[in-house]
Each structure stands twice: as structure tokens, then as C-alpha cells.
Design an enzyme around this catalytic site. Structure first.
Site, short mmCIF file in Angstrom:
data_model
loop_
_atom_site.label_atom_id
_atom_site.label_comp_id
_atom_site.label_asym_id
_atom_site.label_seq_id
_atom_site.Cartn_x
_atom_site.Cartn_y
_atom_site.Cartn_z
N LYS A 79 -2.95 36.24 -17.22
CA LYS A 79 -2.53 34.84 -17.19
C LYS A 79 -1.88 34.47 -15.85
CE LYS A 79 -4.07 33.49 -21.13
NZ LYS A 79 -4.99 32.37 -21.26
N ASN A 107 -10.15 27.27 -21.49
CA ASN A 107 -9.08 27.59 -22.44
C ASN A 107 -9.30 28.85 -23.26
OD1 ASN A 107 -6.86 26.64 -24.48
ND2 ASN A 107 -8.72 26.82 -25.71
N THR A 130 -0.64 28.82 -33.28
CA THR A 130 -2.10 28.83 -33.45
C THR A 130 -2.51 30.18 -34.05
OG1 THR A 130 -2.72 29.91 -31.38
CG2 THR A 130 -2.34 27.53 -31.27
N ASP A 182 -20.43 13.58 -31.71
CA ASP A 182 -21.21 14.78 -32.03
C ASP A 182 -21.22 15.71 -30.83
OD1 ASP A 182 -21.89 14.45 -34.60
OD2 ASP A 182 -23.83 13.48 -34.19
N TYR A 230 -2.19 41.12 -20.88
CA TYR A 230 -2.22 39.68 -21.13
C TYR A 230 -1.48 38.92 -20.03
CZ TYR A 230 -1.66 35.19 -23.51
OH TYR A 230 -1.69 33.85 -23.83
P1 NAD Z 1 -6.90 30.63 -30.82
O1 NAD Z 1 -7.14 32.06 -31.14
O2 NAD Z 1 -6.55 29.70 -31.90
O3 NAD Z 1 -8.14 30.05 -30.01
C1 NAD Z 1 -8.81 30.79 -29.02
C2 NAD Z 1 -10.29 30.49 -29.13
O4 NAD Z 1 -10.95 31.19 -28.06
C3 NAD Z 1 -10.91 30.99 -30.44
O5 NAD Z 1 -11.68 29.96 -31.03
C4 NAD Z 1 -11.77 32.16 -30.01
O6 NAD Z 1 -12.92 32.35 -30.82
C5 NAD Z 1 -12.13 31.77 -28.59
N1 NAD Z 1 -12.50 32.93 -27.80
C6 NAD Z 1 -11.82 34.09 -27.65
N2 NAD Z 1 -12.50 34.93 -26.88
C7 NAD Z 1 -13.66 34.30 -26.55
C8 NAD Z 1 -14.80 34.68 -25.79
N3 NAD Z 1 -14.88 35.89 -25.21
N4 NAD Z 1 -15.79 33.78 -25.64
C9 NAD Z 1 -15.74 32.58 -26.24
N5 NAD Z 1 -14.69 32.18 -26.98
C10 NAD Z 1 -13.67 33.03 -27.14
O7 NAD Z 1 -5.74 30.67 -29.73
P2 NAD Z 1 -4.99 29.52 -28.90
O8 NAD Z 1 -3.56 29.81 -29.01
O9 NAD Z 1 -5.51 28.19 -29.19
O10 NAD Z 1 -5.43 30.00 -27.44
C11 NAD Z 1 -6.01 29.13 -26.48
C12 NAD Z 1 -5.51 29.56 -25.12
O11 NAD Z 1 -4.10 29.33 -25.03
C13 NAD Z 1 -5.71 31.04 -24.80
O12 NAD Z 1 -6.16 31.19 -23.49
C14 NAD Z 1 -4.31 31.61 -24.94
O13 NAD Z 1 -4.11 32.76 -24.15
C15 NAD Z 1 -3.48 30.44 -24.45
N6 NAD Z 1 -2.07 30.48 -24.85
C16 NAD Z 1 -1.73 30.50 -26.18
C17 NAD Z 1 -0.38 30.56 -26.51
C18 NAD Z 1 0.07 30.61 -27.96
O14 NAD Z 1 1.24 30.92 -28.22
N7 NAD Z 1 -0.79 30.29 -28.92
C19 NAD Z 1 0.59 30.58 -25.51
C20 NAD Z 1 0.19 30.55 -24.18
C21 NAD Z 1 -1.14 30.49 -23.85
#
Ligand code: NAD
Length: 248
Positions: A146, A79, A177, A49, A142
Site C-alpha cells: 500500500k 481499488n 467491509t 447496466d 500489505y
Molecule cells: P472487499 O474484500 O470488500 O473488496 C475487495 C474486492 O476486490 C472484492 O470484491 C474482491 O473479489 C476483489 N479482488 C480481490 N483480489 C482481486 C483480484 N486479484 N482480481 C480482481 N478482483 C479482486 O474489501 P474492501 O475493504 O472494499 O477493499 C477495497 C480496497 O480498499 C482494497 O484495496 C483494500 O486494501 C483497501 N482498504 C480497505 C480497508 C478496510 O479496512 N476495509 C482499509 C484500507 C484500505
């Protein structure tokens, strides 16, 4: 093996949700989950939980609440992030600041709490991105945010080492995602393919990723868990590039 108290930001979706599931399965005693999507957090079905903190990671008041709830942190996944698109010439100052606010301010505050509350031997992973290494037109804010995160993780690694605290980053390439669906260019591509999202992802991966496919959120979560685990006990200050060869 107990993983102790674990913190995950951006836990309601994608990579963060996969990390929350895996940490719960592998022995998290306490799971502190942060996301601005309260409904998404509530919908998670986990083996432990969780204690959920709904809010914006860039809000210092949120971190005061987390710090008050957590006497110590053993594992953290920093993340939460947003994807924004736009060339340097096109990007508005508002979009630039919005990106930095979540991806850098939010990660800084998350990491600050994690470092303050880290128990001896704690391990932290920051989600950076391959786009922080390989320049690509149209990712001005972006990619810059990063790139900054990878360096932030290294500074924290050096600062934490004398307390046995490890800090690493992971730099994924494309991961399947919901973050992609937030980008207008991606939605346009999907619409142009009659709604076939999988076909668009496959085409994008074949165009820019030597291994020819994107990662799944579960694959990235497993790699994060490795960095968090004692198997990675001598690894700190590294950026694990997991991009199918995108940056080659
Ligand atoms: P996702 O959109 O599925 O998940 C991101 C989560 O972060 C969401 O649940 C969202 O509500 C939350 N979020 C966003 N802004 C927020 C805020 N201000 N406060 C609190 N929560 C917040 O995306 P993901 O792909 O799982 O992304 C996770 C991380 O991985 C990110 O940092 C993203 O930049 C990084 N990333 C993703 C990819 C890709 O191709 N998906 C590639 C490289 C890096």
C-alpha cells in the site's frame, strides 16, 4: 452531470461496490466493472447496466479485454486488493508474492490501462491505505504494497498532468467491509466474542482510531467521488488520508 465512462476494480464488494453504486447514481454513462468474483458482480443492482469483466486484476489478458472494450476512460477507481497478515519473520515468500501480485501488479496494470485510455480531463483514484504510512507489526506485505501504491499514484499524476489527467490516492484507515473476514486473526476475535462482528470492529476502532469508529464503505466512496469530480479539479498527486486519526 455526465461522468462519462467509469472503471471500477474490486467492484463486487465493499468500497468498490459502493463506488459502482454512487457512480451509477451520479451520472456514469458507461460503467466498466472488474472483479474476480463474477457472482458478486452479477448480483449488483445499479442505476446503470454495467459491463462486467470477471477475472484477476494481475492478469494482463484481462486488461487487453478491457482496453478493447473501452475507447476512452473518464473516471477510474483502482481499488481491488487483498489483506494479508504476518510479521516480516513469519511471512512466507508465497504470501508476499500473492499480496504484491494483487495489490501492486494488479493496480499497476489497472492504472496502465486507465492512463492509456484516459480522455483529456480524466480523473483516477487509487485505493491505498493508512497502513502504508503508519507501521504496524504484522502487516509486512500489505503495508509495503500500500505504501508503494501511494507513490505510484504520484508518479502517474505527474505524467498525466500535461493532458489534464488527475491521479490521486485515498488512504483509508479501518473500513467496515468483508475484507476483514478474510483475516484469520479477525475471525478468531469474532469467534471469541460469540460471533459479534460489530463488537469486534467497535473494540478495534476504540483501541486505535481517535475518532473511535471505522468508516463505512459508502463514506469512503463519497470521498473517492469527490476526488473524481470537477470540484477537485486542482487536486492531483495527493493522498487523502481518511482514517479517523489512526495515523496521528
Ligand atoms: P472487499 O474484500 O470488500 O473488496 C475487495 C474486492 O476486490 C472484492 O470484491 C474482491 O473479489 C476483489 N479482488 C480481490 N483480489 C482481486 C483480484 N486479484 N482480481 C480482481 N478482483 C479482486 O474489501 P474492501 O475493504 O472494499 O477493499 C477495497 C480496497 O480498499 C482494497 O484495496 C483494500 O486494501 C483497501 N482498504 C480497505 C480497508 C478496510 O479496512 N476495509 C482499509 C484500507 C484500505
Amino acid at each position: 452531470m455526465s461522468l462519462g465512462t467509469c472503471l471500477v476494480t474490486g467492484a463486487a464488494s465493499g468500497i468498490g461496490a459502493a463506488c459502482a453504486r454512487l457512480l451509477a447514481e451520479r451520472g456514469a454513462e458507461r460503467l466498466l466493472l472488474v472483479d474476480r468474483d463474477a457472482g458478486g458482480l452479477a448480483a449488483l443492482e445499479l442505476a446503470v447496466d454495467p459491463e462486467c469483466f470477471a477475472g484477476d486484476v494481475s492478469d494482463p489478458a484481462l486488461w487487453e479485454r478491457v482496453e478493447a472494450a473501452a475507447p476512452g476512460i473518464d473516471r477510474a477507481v483502482i481499488n481491488a486488493g487483498i489483506a494479508t497478515a504476518g510479521t516480516v519473520a513469519e511471512t512466507t515468500l508465497e504470501d508476499w508474492r500473492r499480496t504484491m501480485s494483487v495489490n501492486l501488479d494488479g493496480a499497476f496494470l489497472s492504472l496502465r490501462t486507465s492512463m492509456r485510455k484516459a480522455n483529456k480531463g480524466a480523473s483516477i483514484v487509487v485505493t491505498a491505505s493508512a497502513s502504508g504510512f503508519k507501521a504496524q507489526a504484522g502487516a509486512a506485505a500489505y503495508a509495503t504494497s500500500k505504501a508503494g501504491l501511494s507513490q505510484l499514484a504520484k508518479v502517474a499524476a505527474l505524467e498525466g498532468a500535461s493532458r489534464g489527467i488527475r491521479v490521486n490516492a485515498i488512504a483509508p484507515g479501518g473500513v467496515d467491509t468483508p475484507i476483514w473476514d478474510t483475516a484469520a486473526f479477525f475471525r478468531d476475535l469474532v469467534a471469541s466474542k460469540g460471533g459479534d462482528r460489530e463488537a469486534v470492529l467497535a473494540e478495534m476502532a476504540q483501541g486505535n482510531t481517535p475518532l473511535g469508529r471505522f468508516a463505512s464503505a459508502d463514506e469512503i466512496a463519497a470521498q473517492i467521488l469527490f476526488l473524481l469530480s470537477d470540484e477537485a479539479a486542482t487536486i492531483t498527486g495527493t493522498v487523502l488520508v481518511s482514517d479517523g486519526g489512526y495515523t496521528l
